[in-house]
Design a protein around this motif. Structure first.
Motif, mmCIF file in Angstrom:
data_model
loop_
_atom_site.group_PDB
_atom_site.id
_atom_site.type_symbol
_atom_site.label_atom_id
_atom_site.label_comp_id
_atom_site.label_asym_id
_atom_site.label_seq_id
_atom_site.Cartn_x
_atom_site.Cartn_y
_atom_site.Cartn_z
ATOM 1 N N GLN A 172 44.892 55.100 45.419
ATOM 2 C CA GLN A 172 44.185 53.856 45.077
ATOM 3 C C GLN A 172 45.103 52.634 45.226
ATOM 4 O OE1 GLN A 172 42.677 55.200 41.054
ATOM 5 N NE2 GLN A 172 40.715 54.615 41.951
ATOM 6 N N GLY A 173 46.364 52.787 44.815
ATOM 7 C CA GLY A 173 47.291 51.642 44.822
ATOM 8 C C GLY A 173 47.616 51.156 46.226
ATOM 9 N N ALA A 174 47.704 52.084 47.176
ATOM 10 C CA ALA A 174 47.969 51.675 48.558
ATOM 11 C C ALA A 174 46.643 51.457 49.276
ATOM 12 C CB ALA A 174 48.824 52.713 49.273
ATOM 13 N N SER A 175 45.889 50.466 48.795
ATOM 14 C CA SER A 175 44.604 50.124 49.406
ATOM 15 C C SER A 175 44.855 49.531 50.791
ATOM 16 C CB SER A 175 43.876 49.108 48.527
ATOM 17 O OG SER A 175 44.535 47.854 48.611
ATOM 18 N N LEU A 176 43.771 49.228 51.480
ATOM 19 C CA LEU A 176 43.902 48.691 52.843
ATOM 20 C C LEU A 176 44.819 47.467 52.898
ATOM 21 C CD1 LEU A 176 43.018 48.840 55.788
ATOM 22 C CD2 LEU A 176 41.043 47.433 55.207
ATOM 23 N N SER A 177 44.579 46.479 52.020
ATOM 24 C CA SER A 177 45.368 45.233 52.067
ATOM 25 C C SER A 177 46.810 45.470 51.643
ATOM 26 C CB SER A 177 44.749 44.181 51.148
ATOM 27 O OG SER A 177 43.457 43.885 51.554
ATOM 28 N N VAL A 178 46.990 46.270 50.595
ATOM 29 C CA VAL A 178 48.354 46.531 50.125
ATOM 30 C C VAL A 178 49.132 47.320 51.185
ATOM 31 C CG1 VAL A 178 49.691 47.803 48.386
ATOM 32 C CG2 VAL A 178 47.800 46.333 47.674
ATOM 33 N N TRP A 197 47.246 46.180 37.132
ATOM 34 C CA TRP A 197 46.538 47.460 36.936
ATOM 35 C C TRP A 197 47.424 48.413 36.125
ATOM 36 C CZ3 TRP A 197 43.972 50.407 41.664
ATOM 37 C CH2 TRP A 197 42.943 51.220 41.190
ATOM 38 N N GLU A 233 40.064 46.368 45.627
ATOM 39 C CA GLU A 233 39.531 47.206 46.702
ATOM 40 C C GLU A 233 39.101 48.573 46.191
ATOM 41 O OE1 GLU A 233 41.290 45.614 50.808
ATOM 42 O OE2 GLU A 233 42.857 46.392 49.504
ATOM 43 N N LEU A 252 52.684 45.007 43.431
ATOM 44 C CA LEU A 252 51.337 44.605 43.874
ATOM 45 C C LEU A 252 50.244 45.296 43.059
ATOM 46 C CD1 LEU A 252 51.857 44.403 47.745
ATOM 47 C CD2 LEU A 252 51.733 42.528 46.100
ATOM 48 N N ASN A 253 50.641 46.172 42.161
ATOM 49 C CA ASN A 253 49.679 46.771 41.237
ATOM 50 C C ASN A 253 50.070 46.508 39.791
ATOM 51 O OD1 ASN A 253 47.512 48.463 42.684
ATOM 52 N ND2 ASN A 253 49.376 48.988 43.806
ATOM 53 N N MET A 297 47.732 40.278 54.181
ATOM 54 C CA MET A 297 46.574 41.071 53.745
ATOM 55 C C MET A 297 45.315 40.747 54.543
ATOM 56 S SD MET A 297 46.941 41.178 49.616
ATOM 57 C CE MET A 297 48.180 42.213 48.811
ATOM 58 N N LEU A 329 47.518 39.654 43.974
ATOM 59 C CA LEU A 329 48.303 40.550 43.117
ATOM 60 C C LEU A 329 47.430 41.620 42.459
ATOM 61 C CD1 LEU A 329 50.843 38.032 41.537
ATOM 62 C CD2 LEU A 329 51.232 39.673 43.374
ATOM 63 N N ALA A 332 44.725 45.859 45.324
ATOM 64 C CA ALA A 332 44.354 47.276 45.331
ATOM 65 C C ALA A 332 43.285 47.565 44.276
ATOM 66 C CB ALA A 332 45.585 48.149 45.096
ATOM 67 N N TRP A 333 43.447 46.949 43.118
ATOM 68 C CA TRP A 333 42.472 47.170 42.047
ATOM 69 C C TRP A 333 41.097 46.668 42.486
ATOM 70 C CZ3 TRP A 333 43.696 45.522 36.269
ATOM 71 C CH2 TRP A 333 42.935 46.307 35.396
#
Lengths: 282, 282
Positions: free
Chosen positions: A143-149, A130, B132, A126-127, B248, B126, B129-130
């Motif tokens: 940063q990678g484990a954002s809210l949606s992720v 990036w 967000e 999912l990143n 998400m 996909l 996170a980037w």
């Protein structure tokens, strides 16, 4: 890595003796079972003591061919054997060399509590962009484990707990694991990850062809979904991640991964599977 | 947005007259069909001319409540009506106001060539996170459609083409669309995206609750997978993206989106569906 367990079992089969100890460090999900079943298929009759660690005993990175840098050694890593009643004996023998290992309940507990299954593959796929655009130059967890992720991770985690529960195993949720391992807490997985100072400074992998996908998808997620399918527990989110990873890496992870067939438990009843873990036979 | 088409059809139903023209600009996937079916369910007997545009005629951004900024007007946007033999007549009437509309073959061609279905939702989920972490401050296409992510887009695109083919429609691949729209070419979708200078400087959306997900998932991806299911064409990758987006956003996009039921074609034969597009009845 765990991708090599099956190969190692096949290669060692003619030479292993019954008083030897094999430790899969770590086993990922189903390591000991797959090792055991592979020896069995090779016609081995007298088995060594086969053990799997719940996670790798070292916090380390490979820094070149044949070179690894060990940052620290974990205080306590559960270890389980097949059958489970060997655990105390094996620990007694290895404790002088590896005092960090502590008794795990049984191989399903170590296998289902393999938390990398939740944190590694989904966070990496999912990143993906990036990672590929920055060569991993961002905070992997923070940063990678954002809210949606994090919502996706939490949904996968629920599926893992449900598969374990179907086998009668109470696995630890990722959120509780963060609290146990790091005293990090929050009202959901996203908050708990953000609350963990231990994650500060940990960068993402620098590429997609990395063990977080190539090892953890076939050796952690695939056995979870395969056991889930057999026990009629749905694992759709785990399957999305396996399939996205397969498309991204151009591989068929479902095929190369650990399944109930390669674990030697296909078609077995829940009672028989539990008996296998406890007594080594059914 | 297309989320409003059904609501608008229901609201306008008592007032629409048969000499009026309704243009869904754009229709996304199945807009004209859903509008037509909604009027029918409301008991309308004399239908207006219902048309859908393949894409939005403006390159624009909403810059506040009741404010939009139009950057440019596209040269040529295909338009189709239900039934298809109305296309020339409708174009003749609207050409003084909108000379940009050109004849589309039929509503399935405009619906299946809705390329946002491929570029918007997957690229957004996909890169969640980037987006967000940076509030969208990166190159949406050039960086977001990295090698691995482009493979996912290309797999979805194949599924879209296969669903269209099952209906006898030759839709344009995303790669060919890039060549037609921007003269950008490459040996795969990743190369074609990277070769498109028109994408330079286009930033990602600044948040996840954005039309790229909330409109394009239910109004573009869901009808593709629903029609695919009916015609026994598998669309697993499109389904992953719908499900990831649902997790998400905490929504059930499969339920709120356009399906063969809301398009009014459930259980119809391929021949009858094609007849509906061409002649407006079966």
């Amino acid at each position: 890595p765990a991708n090599g367990h099956r190969f190692m079992a096949n290669t060692c089969a003619p030479y292993l003796k019954e008083n030897q100890i094999v430790i899969l460090n770590p086993g990922r999900t189903g390591g000991a079972l797959e090792f055991y079943h592979t020896l069995k298929k090779q016609g081995v009759e007298k088995f060594p003591f086969i053990a799997e660690a719940q996670t790798f005993i070292y916090a380390s990175r490979s820094i070149g061919p044949c070179h690894a840098k060990i940052f620290s050694i974990k205080n306590s890593v559960p270890l389980a054997t097949i059958p489970a009643y060997w655990i105390p004996g094996v620990l007694k023998i290895i404790k002088r060399a590896f005092p960090q290992f502590v008794p795990g309940d049984n191989i399903f507990k170590t296998s289902f509590n393999n938390i990398g299954a939740i944190f590694h593959p989904a966070l990496t796929v999912l990143n993906a962009a990036w990672i590929e655009a920055s060569h991993g130059d961002f905070e992997y967890y923070i940063q990678g484990a954002s809210l949606s992720v994090s919502k996706v991770l939490e949904t996968m985690d629920k599926e893992r707990l449900e598969v374990a529960a179907a086998l009668g195993i109470k696995a630890m949720s990722a959120k509780n694991w963060l609290y146990t391992a790091y005293s990090a807490s929050g009202k959901n997985l996203h908050e708990a990850i953000q609350a963990n100072p231990g994650y500060l400074g940990i960068k993402a992998p620098d590429r997609l062809n990395h063990r977080y996908i190539d090892e953890d998808v076939p050796m952690s997620l695939v056995p979870l979904t395969s056991i889930g399918d057999m026990l009629k527990v749905e694992t759709p989110t785990i399957k999305f991640i396996i399939n996205l990873a397969s498309i991204m890496r151009g591989k068929d992870f479902l095929k190369e991964g650990r399944t109930v067939e390669s674990l030697g438990i296909q078609g077995m009843s829940i009672k028989d599977i539990r008996m296998l873990a406890v007594s080594g036979e059914i």
